[in-house]
Structure formats: structure tokens, C-alpha cells
Motif scaffolding. Structure first.
Motif, PDB file in Angstrom:
ATOM      1  N   TYR A   1       0.835  -1.200   0.000  1.00 23.89           N
ATOM      2  CA  TYR A   1       0.000   0.000   0.000  1.00 23.89           C
ATOM      3  C   TYR A   1       0.874   1.257   0.000  1.00 23.89           C
ATOM      4  O   TYR A   1       0.587   2.224  -0.705  1.00 23.89           O
ATOM      5  N   ILE A   2       1.937   1.228   0.789  1.00 22.59           N
ATOM      6  CA  ILE A   2       2.853   2.367   0.826  1.00 22.59           C
ATOM      7  C   ILE A   2       3.488   2.555  -0.548  1.00 22.59           C
ATOM      8  O   ILE A   2       3.573   3.674  -1.057  1.00 22.59           O
ATOM      9  N   THR A   3       3.905   1.455  -1.166  1.00 24.32           N
ATOM     10  CA  THR A   3       4.526   1.524  -2.489  1.00 24.32           C
ATOM     11  C   THR A   3       3.559   2.121  -3.512  1.00 24.32           C
ATOM     12  O   THR A   3       3.952   2.952  -4.330  1.00 24.32           O
ATOM     13  N   ALA A   4       2.294   1.733  -3.451  1.00 21.05           N
ATOM     14  CA  ALA A   4       1.296   2.287  -4.380  1.00 21.05           C
ATOM     15  C   ALA A   4       1.147   3.788  -4.163  1.00 21.05           C
ATOM     16  O   ALA A   4       1.065   4.557  -5.136  1.00 21.05           O
ATOM     17  N   ALA A   5       1.120   4.212  -2.917  1.00 21.35           N
ATOM     18  CA  ALA A   5       0.992   5.646  -2.629  1.00 21.35           C
ATOM     19  C   ALA A   5       2.229   6.406  -3.083  1.00 21.35           C
ATOM     20  O   ALA A   5       2.124   7.496  -3.662  1.00 21.35           O
ATOM     21  N   VAL A   6       3.408   5.845  -2.826  1.00 20.71           N
ATOM     22  CA  VAL A   6       4.650   6.502  -3.230  1.00 20.71           C
ATOM     23  C   VAL A   6       4.739   6.562  -4.749  1.00 20.71           C
ATOM     24  O   VAL A   6       5.163   7.566  -5.321  1.00 20.71           O
ATOM     25  N   ALA A   7       4.313   5.493  -5.433  1.00 18.60           N
ATOM     26  CA  ALA A   7       4.334   5.495  -6.898  1.00 18.60           C
ATOM     27  C   ALA A   7       3.415   6.588  -7.439  1.00 18.60           C
ATOM     28  O   ALA A   7       3.728   7.225  -8.442  1.00 18.60           O
ATOM     29  N   ALA A   8       2.289   6.826  -6.758  1.00 16.17           N
ATOM     30  CA  ALA A   8       1.346   7.845  -7.221  1.00 16.17           C
ATOM     31  C   ALA A   8       1.782   9.257  -6.863  1.00 16.17           C
ATOM     32  O   ALA A   8       1.623  10.183  -7.650  1.00 16.17           O
ATOM     33  N   TYR A   9       2.332   9.434  -5.672  1.00 20.54           N
ATOM     34  CA  TYR A   9       2.621  10.773  -5.171  1.00 20.54           C
ATOM     35  C   TYR A   9       4.103  11.094  -5.045  1.00 20.54           C
ATOM     36  O   TYR A   9       4.463  12.228  -4.755  1.00 20.54           O
TER      37      TYR A   9
ATOM     38  N   ILE B   1      -1.374   5.150   5.788  1.00 24.96           N
ATOM     39  CA  ILE B   1      -0.381   4.364   6.524  1.00 24.96           C
ATOM     40  C   ILE B   1       0.910   5.157   6.664  1.00 24.96           C
ATOM     41  O   ILE B   1       1.498   5.224   7.742  1.00 24.96           O
ATOM     42  N   VAL B   2       1.366   5.761   5.564  1.00 26.96           N
ATOM     43  CA  VAL B   2       2.596   6.558   5.612  1.00 26.96           C
ATOM     44  C   VAL B   2       2.448   7.699   6.613  1.00 26.96           C
ATOM     45  O   VAL B   2       3.351   7.965   7.414  1.00 26.96           O
ATOM     46  N   GLN B   3       1.318   8.369   6.596  1.00 23.05           N
ATOM     47  CA  GLN B   3       1.121   9.478   7.524  1.00 23.05           C
ATOM     48  C   GLN B   3       1.135   9.012   8.979  1.00 23.05           C
ATOM     49  O   GLN B   3       1.661   9.705   9.847  1.00 23.05           O
ATOM     50  N   ARG B   4       0.599   7.833   9.266  1.00 24.91           N
ATOM     51  CA  ARG B   4       0.647   7.300  10.633  1.00 24.91           C
ATOM     52  C   ARG B   4       2.083   6.941  11.015  1.00 24.91           C
ATOM     53  O   ARG B   4       2.521   7.219  12.119  1.00 24.91           O
ATOM     54  N   LEU B   5       2.832   6.331  10.107  1.00 27.72           N
ATOM     55  CA  LEU B   5       4.235   6.012  10.384  1.00 27.72           C
ATOM     56  C   LEU B   5       5.039   7.296  10.582  1.00 27.72           C
ATOM     57  O   LEU B   5       5.928   7.365  11.428  1.00 27.72           O
ATOM     58  N   TRP B   6       4.718   8.317   9.786  1.00 29.36           N
ATOM     59  CA  TRP B   6       5.422   9.605   9.839  1.00 29.36           C
ATOM     60  C   TRP B   6       5.219  10.294  11.185  1.00 29.36           C
ATOM     61  O   TRP B   6       6.036  11.085  11.619  1.00 29.36           O
TER      62      TRP B   6
END
Length: 132
Positions: free
Chosen positions: A13-21, A44-49
Motif C-alpha cells: 500500500y505504501i509503495t502504491a501511494a509513493v508510486a502515485a505521489y 499508513i505513511v502518515q501514521r508512520l510519519w
């Protein structure tokens, strides 16, 4: 779920978001057009961040994936970084596990088998034998 399992499950999911943004995935605002996978990855990235002490390692891993989302080594480094964060925070691990979609497996018909992981032989049918 344990940190390793959640890390393995959230990285796509993180990879999909990073690929898009790209690297802007951390600050990207909600995008109505984003599909569910990308949207979940961004959340997910924002929660990890939110764990400030892990931002440098996470930033570097995200930038590497943004450079080439298909790079297996970059995705593995991201998975290691996510696992490191989750091992230190059981509450965050549980929270991310709750965000993940429920897995469903369906088997139908004679001899049908539905499994998530198999480390052995699955044999179906009349008179089936297994020889080693």
C-alpha cells in the motif's frame, strides 16, 4: 498481528501511494480521485510519519521507492524500515493492522482448497497419493 506480518502487509500500500505521489506522499492532502489502495497507503505513511524519531530512515526509504517503485531492493529497504518502526510501537502495529482489508478466501467445487499459505502438499481427488 505481529510487526513483521503488518510490515509485510502494509508495504504494498505504501509503495502504491509513493508510486502515485512520490516523496510528497507524506504531505499530500486527500485526493478524491485516488483509488482505495493509494489512499490507504497514504494514510499508513502518515501514521508512520507521526513517529518523529523515525522520520529520517522512513524519508530515505520512501525516496528510494519513489525513484523506482519497481525496485525490489528499494521496497525491501522500505519493509525493513517499517518493521523497525512497528517493532518499537505495538499500539501503532495494532492500529495499522486494523486499517488493512480483511482477507477472504473462497473455495468451491469438488476438491477445491482455499489457503493463504501452504508449506506442504495439498492433495485432493479420489485415490490421490503423494510420494516423496
Amino acid at each position: 498481528m505481529d510487526a513483521l506480518t503488518v510490515a509485510n502487509d502494509v508495504v504494498p500500500y505504501i509503495t502504491a501511494a509513493v508510486a502515485a505521489y512520490g516523496g510528497a506522499v507524506v504531505t499530500r492532502t486527500s485526493d478524491v480521485a485516488a483509488d482505495a489502495t493509494v489512499s490507504l497507503g497514504r494514510r499508513i505513511v502518515q501514521r508512520l510519519w507521526s513517529r518523529e524519531e523515525n522520520r529520517d530512515g522512513l524519508r530515505q526509504a520512501i525516496e528510494e521507492v519513489a525513484g523506482d517503485p519497481a525496485d525490489d531492493d528499494a521496497r525491501a529497504a522500505l519493509r525493513v524500515q517499517v518493521r523497525r518502526i512497528l517493532r518499537e510501537d505495538a499500539e501503532l502495529t495494532a492500529e495499522l493492522a486494523r486499517l488493512l482489508p480483511t482477507r477472504a478466501f473462497t473455495a468451491s467445487g469438488d476438491g477445491a482448497v482455499a489457503v493463504e499459505t501452504n508449506h506442504g502438499v495439498i492433495s485432493t481427488g479420489d485415490g490421490a497419493t503423494v510420494q516423496r
